[in-house]
Design a protein around this motif. Structure first.
Motif, PDB file in Angstrom:
ATOM      1  N   ASP A 232       0.862  -1.193   0.000  1.00  0.00           N
ATOM      2  CA  ASP A 232       0.000   0.000   0.000  1.00  0.00           C
ATOM      3  C   ASP A 232       0.893   1.235   0.000  1.00  0.00           C
ATOM      4  O   ASP A 232       1.502   1.576   1.022  1.00  0.00           O
ATOM      5  CB  ASP A 232      -0.910  -0.008   1.225  1.00  0.00           C
ATOM      6  CG  ASP A 232      -1.854   1.197   1.257  1.00  0.00           C
ATOM      7  OD1 ASP A 232      -1.866   1.959   0.263  1.00  0.00           O
ATOM      8  OD2 ASP A 232      -2.575   1.370   2.257  1.00  0.00           O
ATOM      9  N   TYR A 233       0.986   1.920  -1.147  1.00  0.00           N
ATOM     10  CA  TYR A 233       1.869   3.082  -1.277  1.00  0.00           C
ATOM     11  C   TYR A 233       1.110   4.398  -1.165  1.00  0.00           C
ATOM     12  O   TYR A 233       1.688   5.464  -1.402  1.00  0.00           O
ATOM     13  CB  TYR A 233       2.591   3.040  -2.632  1.00  0.00           C
ATOM     14  CG  TYR A 233       3.334   1.752  -2.887  1.00  0.00           C
ATOM     15  CD1 TYR A 233       4.082   1.155  -1.892  1.00  0.00           C
ATOM     16  CD2 TYR A 233       3.283   1.141  -4.136  1.00  0.00           C
ATOM     17  CE1 TYR A 233       4.766  -0.030  -2.123  1.00  0.00           C
ATOM     18  CE2 TYR A 233       3.963  -0.048  -4.381  1.00  0.00           C
ATOM     19  CZ  TYR A 233       4.695  -0.631  -3.361  1.00  0.00           C
ATOM     20  OH  TYR A 233       5.368  -1.800  -3.593  1.00  0.00           O
ATOM     21  N   SER A 234      -0.158   4.375  -0.795  1.00  0.00           N
ATOM     22  CA  SER A 234      -0.964   5.591  -0.784  1.00  0.00           C
ATOM     23  C   SER A 234      -0.878   6.349   0.534  1.00  0.00           C
ATOM     24  O   SER A 234      -1.224   7.526   0.587  1.00  0.00           O
ATOM     25  CB  SER A 234      -2.435   5.250  -1.062  1.00  0.00           C
ATOM     26  OG  SER A 234      -2.939   4.368  -0.055  1.00  0.00           O
ATOM     27  N   SER A 235      -0.422   5.711   1.607  1.00  0.00           N
ATOM     28  CA  SER A 235      -0.374   6.371   2.912  1.00  0.00           C
ATOM     29  C   SER A 235       0.765   7.384   2.942  1.00  0.00           C
ATOM     30  O   SER A 235       1.842   7.150   2.390  1.00  0.00           O
ATOM     31  CB  SER A 235      -0.177   5.335   4.014  1.00  0.00           C
ATOM     32  OG  SER A 235      -0.133   5.953   5.274  1.00  0.00           O
ATOM     33  N   ARG A 236       0.523   8.522   3.614  1.00  0.00           N
ATOM     34  CA  ARG A 236       1.518   9.596   3.691  1.00  0.00           C
ATOM     35  C   ARG A 236       1.709  10.038   5.147  1.00  0.00           C
ATOM     36  O   ARG A 236       0.765  10.027   5.942  1.00  0.00           O
ATOM     37  CB  ARG A 236       1.088  10.806   2.854  1.00  0.00           C
ATOM     38  CG  ARG A 236       0.954  10.511   1.377  1.00  0.00           C
ATOM     39  CD  ARG A 236       2.308  10.292   0.725  1.00  0.00           C
ATOM     40  NE  ARG A 236       2.172  10.039  -0.711  1.00  0.00           N
ATOM     41  CZ  ARG A 236       2.084   8.842  -1.248  1.00  0.00           C
ATOM     42  NH1 ARG A 236       2.106   7.758  -0.466  1.00  0.00           N
ATOM     43  NH2 ARG A 236       1.976   8.686  -2.556  1.00  0.00           N
ATOM     44  N   ASP A 253       7.587   9.907   2.299  1.00  0.00           N
ATOM     45  CA  ASP A 253       6.438  10.228   1.445  1.00  0.00           C
ATOM     46  C   ASP A 253       6.845  10.225  -0.029  1.00  0.00           C
ATOM     47  O   ASP A 253       6.100   9.739  -0.894  1.00  0.00           O
ATOM     48  CB  ASP A 253       5.866  11.596   1.825  1.00  0.00           C
ATOM     49  CG  ASP A 253       5.112  11.551   3.135  1.00  0.00           C
ATOM     50  OD1 ASP A 253       4.872  10.439   3.644  1.00  0.00           O
ATOM     51  OD2 ASP A 253       4.752  12.626   3.661  1.00  0.00           O
ATOM     52  N   LEU A 257       5.432   7.897  -3.029  1.00  0.00           N
ATOM     53  CA  LEU A 257       4.930   8.443  -4.292  1.00  0.00           C
ATOM     54  C   LEU A 257       5.640   7.818  -5.477  1.00  0.00           C
ATOM     55  O   LEU A 257       4.996   7.429  -6.472  1.00  0.00           O
ATOM     56  CB  LEU A 257       5.121   9.960  -4.297  1.00  0.00           C
ATOM     57  CG  LEU A 257       4.665  10.701  -5.558  1.00  0.00           C
ATOM     58  CD1 LEU A 257       3.160  10.531  -5.755  1.00  0.00           C
ATOM     59  CD2 LEU A 257       5.017  12.189  -5.460  1.00  0.00           C
ATOM     60  N   GLU A 260       4.473   4.307  -5.921  1.00  0.00           N
ATOM     61  CA  GLU A 260       3.129   4.269  -6.487  1.00  0.00           C
ATOM     62  C   GLU A 260       3.174   4.563  -7.987  1.00  0.00           C
ATOM     63  O   GLU A 260       2.500   3.900  -8.793  1.00  0.00           O
ATOM     64  CB  GLU A 260       2.249   5.285  -5.766  1.00  0.00           C
ATOM     65  CG  GLU A 260       0.762   5.126  -6.054  1.00  0.00           C
ATOM     66  CD  GLU A 260      -0.081   5.998  -5.135  1.00  0.00           C
ATOM     67  OE1 GLU A 260      -1.285   5.732  -5.016  1.00  0.00           O
ATOM     68  OE2 GLU A 260       0.467   6.959  -4.550  1.00  0.00           O
ATOM     69  N   THR A 264       2.224   2.067 -11.074  1.00  0.00           N
ATOM     70  CA  THR A 264       1.291   2.462 -12.142  1.00  0.00           C
ATOM     71  C   THR A 264       1.932   2.280 -13.508  1.00  0.00           C
ATOM     72  O   THR A 264       1.310   1.750 -14.436  1.00  0.00           O
ATOM     73  CB  THR A 264       0.868   3.923 -11.944  1.00  0.00           C
ATOM     74  OG1 THR A 264       0.262   4.067 -10.652  1.00  0.00           O
ATOM     75  CG2 THR A 264      -0.119   4.353 -13.007  1.00  0.00           C
TER      76      THR A 264
END
Length: 492
Positions: A232-236, A253, A257, A260, A264
């Motif tokens: 899960d790379y969406s947490s900051r 962070d 990003l 992520e 993609t």
């Protein structure tokens, strides 16, 4: 043990060490200050007594002139002095001794004269009294302090010289316990202990608060790192401030990003690869299927004109060979250990050869192919065959998509080559991906799409940058050539 408790205990140990150090220092300073104050008070009292004792013979001489000049040496004033000291002893807390120059003990704490007694007597005088008395007879006050086993506390002894007519006629010895020192120290230590305990409790609460505040970002970063480890790379973290911990949070962070974005891109590339494999399978299957059908018809004796059949088979095998060659070509170009033959080349000559090779295809499609030469050319170090292949690939696409009666213009000026056509243009959504290995644009569905990927690989090996601008009716490929000094010089 959690980091917050490690930090808390570290703060607590520092505070405890500080408190103990302050307590010990305060106790020593308080004791010394109390002792100095008591010593000063006793010294003042001793001087006052010495002055009073010295004044008795003077008064006596005034009342009895025949005794003038004899003073204390004859002991004629001993009774009057003894009475005076008896009076003082009844109102003072110190033990008082009076000693003349012959070391006769004229007065002791019990008030009785002690003629002929020696000052070093352990019964009548405090310990180490002789040294104090001898020092006092030199005209200097002397002090000593020691712990008395008899009364169980610190005592102070002072020897004060008694001056008569400018000479030392006797020594007044005062001996007293440092009254209240232990009790004062005990009270001070209790107050200090209570104060330090209260301060430590408050400091512990503050340390716990700051420990939690300090470790909160680390806990958040730990949670985010665990999430990234699970995919899960969406947490900051979204840290605030400019300290090292905030910088670490921002780096984490940024890492999330980038991961992520990489995932993609990998998903897009995987989808493109699947499309590419499907297209390649179709491209390979088509000529193979045609060849198989022709061979089966030939074998069954139902084939048509043999010459036409052979020509068709040759066309299909040529297409198959070109497709496989393109795949191998692209694979070799993208390998770092694959070297090209770099020699000094004339870009004008390469462009003229490429345009000349495309003239028949352009004429067949009724497309006007124009080349605008460079007036002042600088040589470029590169591989002739690969550079020509790069320009031919773009020229072939330009001629193929150009409508009849349109124009394709090749221009070489200011270390830049442009190829401009008047075709339908490239869709905006396809433009950023036209050089990708597995990407197929809207107008190229069903084809391998390897030509531009090969051209881009050749450009990269020559440090050439390719820019593309496109709109309906006007597409421009611009090749920015490097300076001669920046061109690689690998020869094989």
């Amino acid at each position: 043990m959690k980091l917050v408790w490690k930090t808390f205990f570290a703060f607590a140990l520092v505070l405890l060490f500080f408190a103990v150090s302050i307590g010990i220092l305060f106790g020593q300073l308080f004791r010394q200050n109390t002792l100095n104050a008591f010593k000063e008070s006793l010294a003042v009292h001793a001087r006052q007594l010495a002055e009073a004792v010295a004044d008795i013979p003077a008064r006596h001489e005034v009342n009895r002139p025949e005794m003038a000049g004899r003073g204390m040496q004859l002991g004629r004033n001993q009774r009057e002095i003894s009475d005076y000291l008896d009076f003082l002893a009844g109102h003072a807390s110190e033990d008082i001794w009076l000693i003349d120059r012959d070391f006769n003990l004229l007065m002791s704490p019990d008030g009785a004269p002690n003629e002929g007694a020696q000052p070093d007597s352990p019964v009548l005088l405090p310990e180490n009294a002789r040294q104090i008395v001898e020092t006092a007879f030199t005209g200097v006050s002397a002090y000593t302090e020691q712990f008395s086993d008899t009364i169980g506390q610190l005592t102070l002894t002072i020897g004060q010289p008694v001056m008569e007519n400018g000479t030392v006629s006797g020594v007044l010895l005062l001996h007293a316990p440092v009254a209240g020192l232990q009790e004062a120290n005990r009270q001070a230590n209790l107050i200090l202990l209570y104060s330090l305990a209260s301060g430590l409790l408050i400091a512990a609460a503050v340390a716990l608060f700051f420990s939690r505040r300090l470790t909160r970002p680390l806990i958040r970063m730990k949670r985010n790192a665990a999430l990234m480890a699970s995919g899960d790379y969406s947490s900051r973290c979204n840290p605030s401030g400019n300290d090292e911990m905030a910088s670490l949070g921002r780096s984490l962070d940024t890492l999330g990003l980038r991961l992520e974005e990489a995932r993609t891109r990998a998903a897009v590339q995987e989808a493109s690869r699947q499309d590419f494999l499907a297209a390649i399978s179709h491209e390979l299957r088509t000529p193979v299927t045609v060849l198989r059908g022709l061979l089966e018809a030939w074998q069954d004796g139902i084939a048509g004109d043999p010459d036409e059949t052979r020509a068709q088979m040759l066309t299909e095998t040529t297409q198959l060979e070109r497709l496989i060659s393109d795949l191998l070509e692209l694979s070799r170009l993208q390998q770092h250990d694959f070297t090209l033959r770099f020699e000094e080349q004339s870009i004008t000559q390469i462009l003229e050869d490429a345009v000349r090779s495309m003239k028949p295809a352009a004429a067949a499609r009724k497309v006007d192919l124009i080349f605008v030469k460079c007036d002042d050319e600088q040589p470029l170090s590169g591989d002739y065959g690969r550079l020509k292949q790069m320009f031919l690939t773009v020229l072939d696409n330009a001629v193929r998509v150009s409508p009849e009666g349109s124009r394709v213009t090749v221009t070489y000026r200011d270390r830049a080559v442009t190829i401009q056509d008047q075709g339908p243009g490239i869709a905006a959504r396809d433009l950023p991906h036209i050089f990708e290995r597995y990407y197929q644009g809207t107008e190229t569905k069903g084809s391998s799409g390897l030509g531009l990927a090969i051209a881009k690989a050749i450009a990269d090996r020559h440090n050439i940058r390719i820019d593309v601008l496109s709109q309906p009716g006007d597409t421009v490929f611009r090749f920015l050539l490097p300076d001669q000094a920046s061109t690689p010089a690998r020869v094989k």
